[in-house]
Write an enzyme that holds these catalytic residues in place. Structure first.
Site, mmCIF file in Angstrom:
data_model
loop_
_atom_site.group_PDB
_atom_site.id
_atom_site.type_symbol
_atom_site.label_atom_id
_atom_site.label_comp_id
_atom_site.label_asym_id
_atom_site.label_seq_id
_atom_site.Cartn_x
_atom_site.Cartn_y
_atom_site.Cartn_z
ATOM 1 C CG ASN A 77 47.549 49.759 39.353
ATOM 2 O OD1 ASN A 77 48.463 50.561 39.445
ATOM 3 N ND2 ASN A 77 47.367 48.791 40.231
ATOM 4 C CB THR A 78 44.405 54.034 34.304
ATOM 5 O OG1 THR A 78 45.727 54.173 33.784
ATOM 6 C CG2 THR A 78 44.143 55.132 35.310
ATOM 7 C CB CYS A 79 46.975 49.700 32.175
ATOM 8 S SG CYS A 79 47.823 51.064 31.363
ATOM 9 C CG PHE A 80 46.143 46.255 34.937
ATOM 10 C CD1 PHE A 80 46.228 45.160 34.094
ATOM 11 C CD2 PHE A 80 47.269 47.049 35.131
ATOM 12 C CE1 PHE A 80 47.428 44.849 33.458
ATOM 13 C CE2 PHE A 80 48.466 46.745 34.497
ATOM 14 C CZ PHE A 80 48.544 45.643 33.655
ATOM 15 C CB ALA A 99 46.785 47.048 29.391
#
Length: 118
Positions: free
Chosen positions: A83-86, A62
């Site tokens: 935590n897909t954004c990270f 992100a």
């Protein structure tokens, strides 16, 4: 999905290292999986089932370039989370390779389509 490239572009946090027994089991499991299962894991931890052009070194999160990270969490009664954004995998230190395989499969097949906020 090249497991050697993925492993070479991984960072370990909170007590994990490449030499940690659980990390050895993790990479052995992924190495034994077919491409469909590897794509499920990649989708689970990054939000996409595709490897970036140029390999895992090109992962973005992100906030810009962000390598894949495996973060040790203490509670072994919980399933792995991401935590897909990270590009983060929150992974307990399970007591056996079999338990790790079971919990990963549960997360990928039974909980892999749910999201939480960090």
């Amino acid at each position: 999905i090249d497991i050697e490239d993925w492993q070479a572009n991984c960072e370990y946090r909170a007590g994990y290292s490449a030499e940690h027994e659980v990390m050895q089991w993790f990479w052995e499991l992924l190495d034994g999986w077919d491409q469909e299962m590897r794509a499920r894991m990649l989708q689970f931890v990054t939000g996409t089932s595709k490897v970036p052009t140029g390999g895992f070194g090109g992962l973005y999160g992100a906030t810009g370039p962000k390598r894949f990270q495996i973060i040790r969490v203490i509670n072994t009664n919980r399933l792995p989370q991401a935590n897909t954004c990270f590009n983060e995998l929150l992974l307990p230190p399970y007591s056996s390779k079999e338990r790790l395989a079971h919990c990963l499969a549960m997360s990928l097949y039974d909980g892999g389509d749910t999201f939480g906020l960090r």
